[in-house]
Design a protein around this motif. Structure first.
Motif, mmCIF file in Angstrom:
data_model
loop_
_atom_site.group_PDB
_atom_site.id
_atom_site.type_symbol
_atom_site.label_atom_id
_atom_site.label_comp_id
_atom_site.label_asym_id
_atom_site.label_seq_id
_atom_site.Cartn_x
_atom_site.Cartn_y
_atom_site.Cartn_z
ATOM 1 N N ALA A 206 0.825 -1.213 0.000
ATOM 2 C CA ALA A 206 0.000 0.000 0.000
ATOM 3 C C ALA A 206 0.854 1.255 0.000
ATOM 4 C CB ALA A 206 -0.927 -0.011 1.224
ATOM 5 N N GLU A 207 1.989 1.204 0.698
ATOM 6 C CA GLU A 207 2.878 2.363 0.818
ATOM 7 C C GLU A 207 4.318 1.911 0.555
ATOM 8 O OE1 GLU A 207 2.513 5.474 1.116
ATOM 9 O OE2 GLU A 207 0.455 5.798 1.798
ATOM 10 N N PRO A 208 4.733 1.869 -0.720
ATOM 11 C CA PRO A 208 6.070 1.354 -1.074
ATOM 12 C C PRO A 208 7.221 2.085 -0.390
ATOM 13 C CG PRO A 208 4.695 1.523 -3.029
ATOM 14 C CD PRO A 208 3.934 2.184 -1.922
ATOM 15 N N GLY A 209 7.010 3.341 -0.009
ATOM 16 C CA GLY A 209 8.068 4.099 0.655
ATOM 17 C C GLY A 209 8.484 3.508 1.993
ATOM 18 N N LEU A 210 7.665 2.585 2.534
ATOM 19 C CA LEU A 210 7.978 1.953 3.811
ATOM 20 C C LEU A 210 8.901 0.738 3.666
ATOM 21 C CD1 LEU A 210 4.380 1.930 5.368
ATOM 22 C CD2 LEU A 210 6.302 3.353 6.130
ATOM 23 N N ALA A 211 9.294 0.398 2.466
ATOM 24 C CA ALA A 211 10.011 -0.855 2.222
ATOM 25 C C ALA A 211 11.277 -0.981 3.067
ATOM 26 C CB ALA A 211 10.347 -0.992 0.745
ATOM 27 N N HIS A 212 11.993 0.125 3.254
ATOM 28 C CA HIS A 212 13.255 0.056 3.994
ATOM 29 C C HIS A 212 13.046 -0.079 5.506
ATOM 30 C CE1 HIS A 212 12.186 4.210 4.696
ATOM 31 N NE2 HIS A 212 13.187 4.341 5.549
ATOM 32 N N ARG A 213 11.767 -0.013 5.977
ATOM 33 C CA ARG A 213 11.478 -0.133 7.413
ATOM 34 C C ARG A 213 10.575 -1.336 7.699
ATOM 35 N NH1 ARG A 213 13.432 0.378 11.108
ATOM 36 N NH2 ARG A 213 12.437 1.820 12.570
ATOM 37 N N ARG A 214 10.683 -2.356 6.864
ATOM 38 C CA ARG A 214 9.834 -3.537 7.051
ATOM 39 C C ARG A 214 9.998 -4.134 8.443
ATOM 40 N NH1 ARG A 214 8.930 -8.702 7.154
ATOM 41 N NH2 ARG A 214 7.294 -9.648 5.852
ATOM 42 N N ASP A 215 11.207 -4.085 8.989
ATOM 43 C CA ASP A 215 11.475 -4.672 10.289
ATOM 44 C C ASP A 215 10.720 -3.988 11.426
ATOM 45 O OD1 ASP A 215 13.125 -2.398 9.711
ATOM 46 O OD2 ASP A 215 14.275 -2.832 11.528
ATOM 47 N N ALA A 216 10.272 -2.750 11.194
ATOM 48 C CA ALA A 216 9.582 -1.990 12.240
ATOM 49 C C ALA A 216 8.073 -2.177 12.195
ATOM 50 C CB ALA A 216 9.918 -0.506 12.108
ATOM 51 N N ILE A 217 7.568 -2.919 11.201
ATOM 52 C CA ILE A 217 6.124 -2.995 10.964
ATOM 53 C C ILE A 217 5.582 -4.350 11.413
ATOM 54 C CG2 ILE A 217 4.300 -2.847 9.231
ATOM 55 C CD1 ILE A 217 6.299 -1.233 7.494
ATOM 56 N N LYS A 218 4.602 -4.321 12.315
ATOM 57 C CA LYS A 218 3.933 -5.552 12.744
ATOM 58 C C LYS A 218 2.621 -5.779 11.996
ATOM 59 C CE LYS A 218 6.865 -6.871 15.853
ATOM 60 N NZ LYS A 218 7.678 -8.102 15.628
ATOM 61 N N GLY A 219 2.063 -4.725 11.426
ATOM 62 C CA GLY A 219 0.810 -4.849 10.687
ATOM 63 C C GLY A 219 0.181 -3.497 10.480
ATOM 64 N N GLY A 220 -1.012 -3.518 9.910
ATOM 65 C CA GLY A 220 -1.687 -2.249 9.641
ATOM 66 C C GLY A 220 -3.170 -2.454 9.376
ATOM 67 N N LEU A 221 -3.890 -1.365 9.455
ATOM 68 C CA LEU A 221 -5.313 -1.350 9.139
ATOM 69 C C LEU A 221 -5.514 -0.314 8.034
ATOM 70 C CD1 LEU A 221 -8.214 -2.291 9.868
ATOM 71 C CD2 LEU A 221 -8.304 -0.389 11.496
ATOM 72 N N LEU A 222 -5.892 -0.793 6.848
ATOM 73 C CA LEU A 222 -6.088 0.089 5.699
ATOM 74 C C LEU A 222 -7.557 0.457 5.578
ATOM 75 C CD1 LEU A 222 -4.857 1.447 3.152
ATOM 76 C CD2 LEU A 222 -5.460 -0.649 1.902
ATOM 77 N N LEU A 223 -7.813 1.749 5.473
ATOM 78 C CA LEU A 223 -9.170 2.274 5.296
ATOM 79 C C LEU A 223 -9.238 2.888 3.900
ATOM 80 C CD1 LEU A 223 -9.231 3.853 8.823
ATOM 81 C CD2 LEU A 223 -10.476 1.810 8.119
ATOM 82 N N PRO A 224 -9.623 2.091 2.891
ATOM 83 C CA PRO A 224 -9.524 2.533 1.494
ATOM 84 C C PRO A 224 -10.480 3.649 1.119
ATOM 85 C CG PRO A 224 -10.628 0.406 1.630
ATOM 86 C CD PRO A 224 -10.115 0.706 2.997
ATOM 87 N N GLY A 225 -11.523 3.885 1.923
ATOM 88 C CA GLY A 225 -12.471 4.945 1.604
ATOM 89 C C GLY A 225 -12.027 6.323 2.029
ATOM 90 N N ASP A 226 -10.921 6.432 2.742
ATOM 91 C CA ASP A 226 -10.436 7.729 3.202
ATOM 92 C C ASP A 226 -9.755 8.496 2.065
ATOM 93 O OD1 ASP A 226 -11.382 6.954 5.633
ATOM 94 O OD2 ASP A 226 -9.455 6.988 6.660
ATOM 95 N N GLU A 227 -9.689 9.806 2.242
ATOM 96 C CA GLU A 227 -9.075 10.689 1.247
ATOM 97 C C GLU A 227 -8.074 11.603 1.940
ATOM 98 O OE1 GLU A 227 -12.020 12.845 -0.940
ATOM 99 O OE2 GLU A 227 -13.205 11.055 -1.410
ATOM 100 N N THR A 228 -7.344 12.373 1.128
ATOM 101 C CA THR A 228 -6.436 13.383 1.654
ATOM 102 C C THR A 228 -6.588 14.658 0.835
ATOM 103 O OG1 THR A 228 -4.632 12.622 0.226
ATOM 104 C CG2 THR A 228 -4.743 11.689 2.437
ATOM 105 N N GLY A 229 -6.124 15.763 1.390
ATOM 106 C CA GLY A 229 -6.178 17.028 0.665
ATOM 107 C C GLY A 229 -5.762 18.187 1.544
#
Length: 420
Positions: free
Chosen positions: A175-198
């Motif tokens: 979902a967020e390729p920029g996190l690839a170098h920190r894979r060791d720090a990630i235990k999981g996530g909750l993706l909310l696909p209906g959210d937006e940004t702006g």
């Protein structure tokens, strides 16, 4: 109907837009030189219905004690004595039960989901742009305890029909390729696909221009001194530019709303909780976030806004103090650099703070006040940008005598009157 709106943040401007579209004659008054120059200026950039949650939750008192001693603390309580602070904190603690959390989150999600739908319709109708993206929010967990704790939110999301995905570390990186170098720090996530940004500031300025074209008058640089009441109604607003008279009045002054309402006997339980943000120009797009990542450990949102990264969060309980503390900036920099190191140029980052108008239960105060021609649209906390369009539409419907499209009976001031 002639309507005066007090406040030209995103809440006041969206209210003006929907009221003008409903055929009313609208004037907006604000002390600043333009729209969205206070809390709406530099927020985290999230439009996050799925992440709409009250701060008052089971386990928060224990977590708060831990946070107070963290180097990069998400919560800071200044020790200066303040009766309003003590009262607000006590009322928030009363909402830290499982039953209260479920009720509060459900009504927040209801308004936030409706608001997202209203924003989509507004965008389709007007073509408004504001560095918008529709790629969801990723709540990032660094510990297994955070993963396990997410299931209370998932239960509410399921009940309200909000789409979500539970991800492992690989799913987070997809979902967020920029996190690839920190894979060791990630235990999981909750993706909310209906959210937006702006960018809330860009949006509010563009909508102001459209509102002007629709007939709304904006009066800037005008200090609002007091509301005058006579015969059970508001009879006028006294300001530095004279007295304004209307058929109805809307209080949309965020953290300053209680100061104007108190002399009328309306005790709004809204406290100014300071949040901070930095805005960082992107220098390596491949390392930057695609949308919003919520760093659950530090309660910090990292959002892509065009060619910038907005990093926002923390809760500093310090009244109306607007001091920019270097320690808070260090926390924002730590979070974004740890997860998206090298994506932005920190030497060119700008630092900002704003006062979020927080209610003890997390839900804004939306609807008619005990004074028949005074309406409230305030207390949105961290979710003003998320809830703005829906709140403005609900308000316009109520003032116009139309039934709102969602249930609003539990959003108004009456819920506090019942508590005494």
């Amino acid at each position: 109907m002639k309507i005066v709106i007090l406040g030209a943040g995103v809440i006041g401007v969206t209210s003006a837009w929907y009221l003008a579209k409903a055929g009313h004659e609208v004037t907006v008054i604000d002390r600043q030189s333009g729209p969205a120059l206070e809390t709406s200026f530099g927020n985290a950039g999230e439009i996050s219905p799925g992440y709409a949650s009250p701060w008052a939750a089971p386990g928060i008192p224990a977590k708060a004690m831990k946070w107070l001693f963290m180097r990069h603390a998400p919560l800071i309580i200044q020790p200066a004595p303040d009766l309003a602070k003590v009262s607000w904190v006590m009322r928030m603690l009363m909402n830290c039960t499982s039953a209260a959390y479920t009720v509060n989150k459900s009504r927040m999600v209801r308004l936030a989901e409706y608001s997202r739908d209203c924003l989509m319709a507004l965008r389709a109708d007007t073509g408004i742009t504001y560095d918008e993206r529709m790629q969801g929010t990723l709540q990032l967990f660094r510990t297994q305890k955070q993963v396990d704790g997410a299931y209370k939110d998932i239960k509410v999301l399921k009940a309200d029909g909000v789409p979500f995905e539970v991800l492992d570390a690989d799913g987070c990186i997809k979902a967020e390729p920029g996190l690839a170098h920190r894979r060791d720090a990630i235990k999981g996530g909750l993706l909310l696909p209906g959210d937006e940004t702006g960018d809330c500031f860009k949006f509010t300025n563009s909508l102001q221009d459209m509102a002007i074209a629709a007939g709304v008058t904006f009066r800037y640089g005008v200090k609002i001194e007091r509301l005058e009441a006579e015969g059970g109604k508001i009879s006028g607003v006294q300001t530095s530019a004279g007295r304004f008279v209307a058929d109805a009045y809307v209080l949309a002054l965020g953290s300053f709303s209680p100061l104007l309402a108190r002399p009328l006997g309306i005790k709004l339980p809204i406290y100014p909780v300071k949040g901070y943000s930095i805005t960082v120009p992107i220098v390596d797009a491949q390392r930057a976030p695609e949308s919003t990542v919520m760093d659950e450990t530090y309660k910090i949102a990292i959002t892509r806004l065009g060619d910038r990264i907005r990093v926002g969060g923390m809760a500093e309980i310090a009244g109306f103090d607007m001091t920019l503390h270097q320690k808070r900036r260090d926390t924002l920099v730590h979070s974004v650099e740890d997860l998206f190191g090298g994506a932005g140029d920190q030497s060119r980052a700008t630092f900002w703070c704003g006062l979020r108008p927080m209610t003890p239960d997390g839900t804004p105060v939306l609807g008619r006040s005990p004074i028949s021609n005074l309406y409230l649209n305030t207390g949105h906390g961290t979710l003003g940008w998320t809830m703005a369009a829906g709140s403005g539409r609900v308000l316009a419907d109520l003032i116009s005598g139309r039934a709102a499209e969602i249930e609003t009976g539990d959003l108004g001031y009456a819920r506090y009157q019942r508590l005494g």
